[in-house]
Scaffold this motif. Structure first.
Motif, PDB file in Angstrom:
ATOM      1  N   UNK A 141      -2.363  14.592 -12.074  1.00  0.00           N
ATOM      2  CA  UNK A 141      -2.554  15.430 -13.254  1.00  0.00           C
ATOM      3  C   UNK A 141      -3.580  14.840 -14.207  1.00  0.00           C
ATOM      4  N   UNK A 142      -3.740  13.516 -14.137  1.00  0.00           N
ATOM      5  CA  UNK A 142      -4.653  12.857 -15.067  1.00  0.00           C
ATOM      6  C   UNK A 142      -5.991  12.486 -14.465  1.00  0.00           C
ATOM      7  N   UNK A 143      -6.071  12.438 -13.166  1.00  0.00           N
ATOM      8  CA  UNK A 143      -7.376  12.205 -12.525  1.00  0.00           C
ATOM      9  C   UNK A 143      -7.367  12.863 -11.156  1.00  0.00           C
ATOM     10  N   UNK A 144      -8.236  13.841 -10.998  1.00  0.00           N
ATOM     11  CA  UNK A 144      -8.325  14.541  -9.725  1.00  0.00           C
ATOM     12  C   UNK A 144      -8.717  13.560  -8.612  1.00  0.00           C
ATOM     13  N   UNK A 145      -7.983  13.607  -7.518  1.00  0.00           N
ATOM     14  CA  UNK A 145      -8.291  12.750  -6.382  1.00  0.00           C
ATOM     15  C   UNK A 145      -7.800  11.325  -6.504  1.00  0.00           C
ATOM     16  N   UNK A 146      -7.014  11.022  -7.544  1.00  0.00           N
ATOM     17  CA  UNK A 146      -6.491   9.660  -7.686  1.00  0.00           C
ATOM     18  C   UNK A 146      -5.657   9.293  -6.464  1.00  0.00           C
ATOM     19  N   UNK A 147      -5.773   8.045  -6.026  1.00  0.00           N
ATOM     20  CA  UNK A 147      -5.023   7.618  -4.850  1.00  0.00           C
ATOM     21  C   UNK A 147      -3.975   6.583  -5.234  1.00  0.00           C
ATOM     22  N   UNK A 148      -2.937   6.540  -4.414  1.00  0.00           N
ATOM     23  CA  UNK A 148      -1.867   5.555  -4.539  1.00  0.00           C
ATOM     24  C   UNK A 148      -1.760   4.845  -3.199  1.00  0.00           C
ATOM     25  N   UNK A 149      -2.117   3.591  -3.176  1.00  0.00           N
ATOM     26  CA  UNK A 149      -2.050   2.782  -1.960  1.00  0.00           C
ATOM     27  C   UNK A 149      -0.854   1.846  -2.086  1.00  0.00           C
ATOM     28  N   UNK A 150       0.176   2.096  -1.288  1.00  0.00           N
ATOM     29  CA  UNK A 150       1.435   1.396  -1.469  1.00  0.00           C
ATOM     30  C   UNK A 150       1.620   0.202  -0.556  1.00  0.00           C
TER      31      UNK A 150
END
Length: 533
Positions: A227-236
């Motif tokens: 919602x705050x940055x289009x295309x933001x990724x989360x690498x877990x």
């Protein structure tokens, strides 16, 4: 998605380059070397912690998530670095460390001083140590996950070191703090986060709400970031059973990237046995992520090579091959060495291993210094053995710092000392490891097939790893062949159209393929590609 063909370069800012001459790396030093990262083919920069911290655990003991530690510079230095990265086409990932804090964090100081403080429930307290399924992450260093705090008059839980109390993510106030931290860094332009210790975060979320075994927390984090940055990724970081990977992905609506410990472990088993089968079988047993998600694959990182995904017999085979001495091993489960010493400094084998990594499906990650074959220092404690300064040249302090005394370790002597292993000495040599890695990185990005479907190639040599990639949209088609053995082989390749294929990448100049027989040198490699029409 932009990250589908990303190549990630992992940097510890304290160890990359010292700009201000205080003997420790900083953000201005990092900024001055971003061209190096871009030039070797990386598109994404993963920064290890630079937040305010006592640095008893490499910065993962955070004492203020919203402040740059003064030893790295200030927020202006961070913004300038981000602007320079953007100009070079580099996206930046930062650490989200919300499983624990430092015991010097204001939250914990307030919590331990007052039982009635709202910060008390930011952490996990008991009057007496309680049985728990949570075990110490560092056996032999920490005997229990409970530590007595004299000021608080209670025990607090710490999954990691005793100076890193566990945050209570079951508390909605703690989750709100996490979202505030994420929003701050996203507003400053980061492309996403590497999320530390994900299974332990999930354990606390489950304590608040057992729905979906606590994985709802990843849904919420993902939604907040996007919602705050289009295309933001989360690498877990989730060293869990491979059968659970899909739960952590959930079509990319939870983690967009999962650090693939399963494949990493079998990668080294294949290297130890000089046989492709362990790695091919591991890939086949690893569920293919949904289109919006990616596995992240790597060789070595800033921690130990944790081999817990392997059965005991296979784990012992890797340990015997690459960590024959007791001081090379750690925590009863892994190896505390860099890649180059593990492979005896053999440049041919190191080059092959890098190409093997790039031959895998997923998003490749390279740690700083791997491109030149940096070594380790086993005289340093625990995982610090693989945390030494970047070696830029053969001059004073390896070009890392002009200081008379360093605040971080650097390898000065021996086969892996900076006089022998450095960027400058390898930069112009076509046969250097740096040149091979740079060429291979760029070639991988240039071949669309690596983003397409893959299957094992049909071949007849046990030592040769082979995959065929095909991208229906672009028509790109490539066969990757990598010989894990020191012995040259002739590979019978039962693949359609192979006689018309040519080398897109190879360790040597080879003759054209005849009758489906493909020669490959010892520790050699060939990426075969259909000619342009």
């Amino acid at each position: 998605m932009w990250h589908h063909d990303a190549l990630i370069y992992q940097v510890d800012p304290s160890l990359f380059l010292d700009f201000d001459g205080d003997g420790r790396g900083d953000l201005r030093g990092l900024e001055s070397r971003l061209e190096h990262i871009s030039a070797i083919g990386a598109s994404t920069l993963w920064l290890l912690p630079f937040y305010r911290s006592p640095f008893r655990d490499g910065g993962y003991d955070v004492s203020d998530h919203l402040t740059i530690d003064p030893r790295f510079g200030d927020i202006a230095d961070f913004v300038t670095m981000m602007e320079r990265a953007e100009s070079l086409g580099l996206r930046v990932l930062v650490e989200l460390v919300m499983q624990h804090t430092s015991d010097q964090h204001p939250w914990f100081k307030e919590a331990r001083s007052n039982r009635d403080s709202p910060y008390r429930d930011y952490f996990i307290w008991v009057d007496e140590p309680q049985p728990t399924d949570v075990k110490p992450i560092f056996p032999g260093v920490e005997d229990s996950v409970w530590a007595w705090d004299e000021q608080a008059g209670q025990f607090y839980r710490h999954t990691f070191y005793s100076h890193e109390p566990d945050l209570n993510l079951a508390n909605p106030r703690v989750r709100e703090e996490m979202y505030r931290i994420m929003a701050y860094w996203l507003r400053l332009g980061v492309a996403g986060f590497r999320v530390d210790a994900v299974p332990h975060m999930i354990e606390r979320a489950k304590a608040a709400d057992p729905r979906e075994d606590g994985l709802w927390l990843l849904d919420d984090i993902h939604r907040f970031a996007r919602q705050r940055r289009h295309g933001a990724i989360l690498m877990g970081e989730a060293d869990v059973e491979v059968k659970k990977y899909q739960e952590y992905f959930s079509n990319g609506d939870r983690l967009t990237h999962l650090l693939d410990f399963w494949t990493n472990n079998h990668f080294f088993l294949a290297l130890a046995r000089c046989r492709a089968e362990p790695l091919v079988e591991a890939l086949l047993r690893n569920p293919t992520p949904e289109p919006r998600a990616r596995r992240a694959v790597w060789l070595r990182n800033h921690d130990e090579l944790d081999l817990e995904q392997l059965p005991e017999r296979d784990r012992n085979a890797v340990l015997e091959a690459f960590a024959p001495q007791p001081d090379m091993r750690i925590y009863g489960r892994g190896i505390r060495r860099r890649l180059a010493p593990m492979l005896g400094g053999d440049v041919r084998r190191l080059a092959m291993t890098h190409v093997l990594l790039l031959s895998l499906p997923g998003t490749p990650i390279m740690r700083y210094g791997e491109e030149i074959g940096m070594g380790d220092d086993l005289s340093l404690t625990e995982r610090n053995s693989v945390r030494t300064a970047m070696q830029w040249s053969g001059t004073h302090n390896g070009g890392f710092s002009a200081a008379d005394e360093l605040q971080v370790p650097i390898i000065r002597d021996g086969a892996f000392g900076f006089p022998k292993i450095n960027v400058e000495s390898q930069f112009w040599r076509k046969d250097s490891l740096l040149s091979v890695v740079r060429t291979a990185n760029h070639m991988r990005v240039a071949i669309p097939a690596f983003g397409g479907d893959w299957r094992p190639a049909r071949l007849d040599q046990d030592s040769v790893f082979g995959l065929r990639y095909e991208d229906s949209e672009s028509g790109s088609d490539v066969i990757t062949l990598v010989n894990l053995s020191p012995d040259a082989v002739e590979v019978g390749l039962q693949e359609e159209g192979v006689e018309t294929m040519a080398d897109a990448l190879s360790d040597a100049d080879y003759e054209p393929i005849a009758e489906g027989v493909v020669p490959i040198n010892g520790y050699g490699y060939r990426w075969l590609r259909k000619p342009y029409s």
